[in-house]
Motif scaffolding. Sequence first.
Motif, short mmCIF file in Angstrom:
data_model
loop_
_atom_site.label_atom_id
_atom_site.label_comp_id
_atom_site.label_asym_id
_atom_site.label_seq_id
_atom_site.Cartn_x
_atom_site.Cartn_y
_atom_site.Cartn_z
N PHE A 430 0.83 -1.20 0.00
CA PHE A 430 0.00 0.00 0.00
C PHE A 430 0.87 1.26 0.00
CE2 PHE A 430 -2.37 3.25 2.44
CZ PHE A 430 -3.47 3.41 1.61
N LYS A 431 1.92 1.26 0.81
CA LYS A 431 2.82 2.40 0.90
C LYS A 431 3.56 2.63 -0.42
CE LYS A 431 7.11 3.82 3.14
NZ LYS A 431 8.20 3.41 4.07
N GLU A 432 4.03 1.54 -1.04
CA GLU A 432 4.75 1.66 -2.31
C GLU A 432 3.85 2.23 -3.40
OE1 GLU A 432 7.25 -1.19 -5.46
OE2 GLU A 432 6.37 -2.03 -3.63
N THR A 433 2.62 1.70 -3.48
CA THR A 433 1.68 2.20 -4.49
C THR A 433 1.31 3.66 -4.23
OG1 THR A 433 0.77 -0.03 -4.66
CG2 THR A 433 -0.52 1.74 -5.62
N LEU A 434 1.16 4.01 -2.95
CA LEU A 434 0.81 5.38 -2.59
C LEU A 434 1.93 6.35 -2.99
CD1 LEU A 434 -1.63 6.71 -1.28
CD2 LEU A 434 -0.50 6.52 0.94
N ASN A 435 3.17 5.95 -2.80
CA ASN A 435 4.30 6.80 -3.21
C ASN A 435 4.34 6.97 -4.73
OD1 ASN A 435 5.43 7.47 -0.69
ND2 ASN A 435 6.47 5.48 -0.56
N ASN A 436 4.03 5.89 -5.45
CA ASN A 436 3.97 5.99 -6.91
C ASN A 436 2.84 6.92 -7.36
OD1 ASN A 436 6.11 4.20 -7.16
ND2 ASN A 436 4.78 2.40 -7.36
N LEU A 437 1.73 6.86 -6.64
CA LEU A 437 0.61 7.74 -6.94
C LEU A 437 0.99 9.20 -6.72
CD1 LEU A 437 -2.40 8.15 -7.63
CD2 LEU A 437 -2.92 7.76 -5.21
N ILE A 438 1.70 9.47 -5.63
CA ILE A 438 2.14 10.84 -5.35
C ILE A 438 3.06 11.35 -6.46
CG2 ILE A 438 3.53 12.26 -3.78
CD1 ILE A 438 2.51 10.45 -1.49
N SER A 439 4.00 10.49 -6.89
CA SER A 439 4.93 10.89 -7.95
C SER A 439 4.18 11.20 -9.25
CB SER A 439 5.96 9.78 -8.20
OG SER A 439 6.72 9.53 -7.04
N ALA A 440 3.18 10.38 -9.56
CA ALA A 440 2.40 10.60 -10.79
C ALA A 440 1.63 11.92 -10.71
CB ALA A 440 1.45 9.43 -11.02
N VAL A 495 -7.68 4.08 9.14
CA VAL A 495 -8.87 3.55 8.45
C VAL A 495 -9.74 4.70 7.97
CG1 VAL A 495 -10.99 2.23 8.73
CG2 VAL A 495 -8.84 1.34 9.65
N LYS A 496 -9.93 5.71 8.81
CA LYS A 496 -10.77 6.86 8.44
C LYS A 496 -10.16 7.61 7.26
CE LYS A 496 -12.84 11.05 10.38
NZ LYS A 496 -12.99 11.90 11.58
N LEU A 497 -8.83 7.79 7.27
CA LEU A 497 -8.17 8.48 6.15
C LEU A 497 -8.38 7.73 4.84
CD1 LEU A 497 -4.78 9.58 7.78
CD2 LEU A 497 -6.57 11.08 6.90
N ILE A 498 -8.24 6.40 4.89
CA ILE A 498 -8.40 5.61 3.66
C ILE A 498 -9.83 5.69 3.16
CG2 ILE A 498 -8.29 3.28 2.69
CD1 ILE A 498 -6.01 2.69 4.65
N LYS A 499 -10.79 5.56 4.08
CA LYS A 499 -12.20 5.56 3.67
C LYS A 499 -12.64 6.91 3.12
CE LYS A 499 -13.93 1.87 6.69
NZ LYS A 499 -14.83 1.54 7.82
N GLU A 511 -8.42 18.51 -1.53
CA GLU A 511 -8.09 19.84 -2.04
C GLU A 511 -6.64 19.92 -2.51
OE1 GLU A 511 -9.09 22.73 0.88
OE2 GLU A 511 -11.25 22.25 0.90
N HIS A 512 -5.72 19.28 -1.77
CA HIS A 512 -4.30 19.30 -2.16
C HIS A 512 -3.71 17.91 -1.92
CE1 HIS A 512 0.00 20.39 -2.22
NE2 HIS A 512 -0.40 21.40 -2.99
N HIS A 513 -2.86 17.49 -2.84
CA HIS A 513 -2.34 16.11 -2.76
C HIS A 513 -1.40 15.88 -1.58
CE1 HIS A 513 1.16 18.03 -4.68
NE2 HIS A 513 1.85 16.97 -4.28
N SER A 514 -1.07 16.92 -0.82
CA SER A 514 -0.19 16.74 0.35
C SER A 514 -0.82 15.83 1.41
CB SER A 514 0.16 18.09 0.96
OG SER A 514 -1.02 18.78 1.36
N ILE A 515 -2.17 15.67 1.35
CA ILE A 515 -2.83 14.77 2.30
C ILE A 515 -2.32 13.34 2.14
CG2 ILE A 515 -4.76 14.29 0.73
CD1 ILE A 515 -4.93 14.62 4.57
N ILE A 519 -1.04 10.33 4.85
CA ILE A 519 -1.43 8.91 4.88
C ILE A 519 -0.19 8.02 4.90
CG2 ILE A 519 -2.69 7.10 3.67
CD1 ILE A 519 -4.51 9.26 2.52
N VAL A 520 0.84 8.40 4.12
CA VAL A 520 2.10 7.63 4.11
C VAL A 520 2.72 7.61 5.50
CG1 VAL A 520 4.47 7.56 3.23
CG2 VAL A 520 2.58 8.00 1.67
#
Length: 661
Positions: A430-440, A495-499, A511-515, A519-520
């Motif tokens: 999950f963390k690896e995919t999330l980092n890739n999402l941030i980079s994209a 869990v709340k952040l993911i949902k 509003e901004h991808h820094s959220i 999560i990371v």
Amino acid sequence: MKKVYEESSLEKCIKKACEEFSVNTEQLKFKVLDEKKYLFRKRVTVEIEFPDDIKVEGSKQDEENEEAENNNENLIIDENDGIVKIVDGKIVVKNPKENGSPASIAVSDSIKVLIDGEQVRGKKEVFEESKIEIFFEETKAQRQLKISLSDDAMEAYATIIYKPENIYKLKDISETTMAVLKAEVIKRNSPPRYNIEELKQELSNNNVVYGIIEENLKSCVENPCKNFVVARGQQVENGKNDFVEIKFNTDEDLKKLKEDKVGNIDFKSIGSVAAVEKGDLIGEIHSGDEGKDGCDVNGRIKKHKPGKKLKIKIGEGCTSSENLIFAAIAGKPCIKNNAFYVYPIHEVRSDVDLKTGNIKFMGDIIIYGSVKEGMKVECGNSLAIEKDVERANIRSNGDINVKGNVIAAEIFAGGEDVSKLKTIKDLESFKETLNNLISAVEEIKKFNLLGPDKKDGEIIKILIENKFKTFSRLCINVIADLNSQLNNYEEENLVKLIKTKLIGIAPISIEHHSILYKIVEAVEEKLIGFQNDLSIPVNIKLSYCQDSNVQSSGDVVISGKGEYISNIIANGSIYFMQERSVARGGKLNAKNEIKCRIVGSTAGVSTKLKVEKDGHIWIDEAYQNTVLLVGNREYVLDMPSRGLHAYLDSSGDIIVDKLKL
């Protein structure tokens, strides 16, 4: 004595001299007289000085002189010929009579002779009026003292050489027509001997200040010596580590596994053992020592390596007295992570069936029969089953050893660690995919790829739906994993952040991808908590399994015929021990390595073997349709092969070394 050599190099000149006179290189002194370099070759002329007791032979002049001397022995002197003789080192000449031949002398290379002021070489006629001057080689008395050290400077050696001054005269010769001039030593003046104070001064000049051996100094100065030990440093004494002597006998099968030719298997803890009684000695701690610094002959301190102190914990069921550890209760002793335990043992001397009911015990369990269909066994420590497991559910916090067959059963070793390891694995993905999402997201915003009006939330949703299609399923897996651990961890925040931010249409509200960074951080915090809470890996050993689900927080060892259409997961490694054991159908998943004997069948039964990216797969024989996965790389075998080894190279490509079967 001296002799001149000419070769293509200095080394060849010295080698030739050593071979010719059977001397060592150390006995020679040399001087390069000439060195010429040509287009394709080089010539070196060297004058080599030999020890006094070596006679340099082989020169043309010496051969002629020797021949003349031999002829003189049978010479008949004509009364008209001139005569020469040597008396007390002086040459006496008598001129020839009429029609007689004059006397002559033969000069060797080792003597310088002037006749009437002119140097003579070889044979020369002499007369009474001739002025003959003789010059011998001048050698002065010499002494030499050399101090050398060993490579580690722990010993100092002395070499003392004395060379005397030789006083020569001509060797006496009776009357003859030709005298061969030879020198003989009439006196040797030896140089003064070194004394102990001079030797100590030379040691001091070479910075030898420690470990001087007085007795050896005395022996050294009395006679010439070569590389004689005159000082010796103090060797470093490294400390000895503390160690524990285990006083109970461990299971011999588990001991053999550690030394099996297939590979070293580390069980992390001692396996099943014989029971002990209350008050039995189960361990003894042997203390090491601190060690001692050393010192070389130059006085430099060499630091020692101190011994390691062993911290032993006294766990449940044990007591200690000084360095001795005793059993406080009757039960089964074991040592895990430097901690001694004695667990109570629950013995079931029959099958586990409807008569016995399900078994749940916090200590060790030994079942002498089989575990029948529908039954459940929960063990707080190690579990040993002497016979079979049939359609049953087995769970243990410690090692599991099934000596029979496992048919359509579920076996889990490691207790909560099994689910924790799955949670850790899902969180890392999950963390690896999330980092890739941030980079994209950052790349799209940097180059304005979707236009200036797109908000961060919209970009994230588009990426999840198109590029990261498996991300939603991964989010659901993580939520399920965290909810299963709810009793020990407060999961509400992550869990709340993911949902609220990642599932369904929730990303649009961002509003901004820094959220995503927040999560990371939450994921990393959970990973640290789970990893710190893991226990020591435990292992499963069984003979054969079929249609079963087997999971272990450590290794899985198949000691018998193998497995058939089973799902085997090991957080360590998977080993098939018996020759010709078979892995046919199903999935084998290990973190480190998988070592199999035979995989698949001639009919092409699909069998999947998977390890992580740093893992290795080893197979003696494998048949077509065998699937090998290393990391995220896959290889499908298309023909029967032997000696397989699958791994990832430095570029991340899967490599499969194999031979045709």
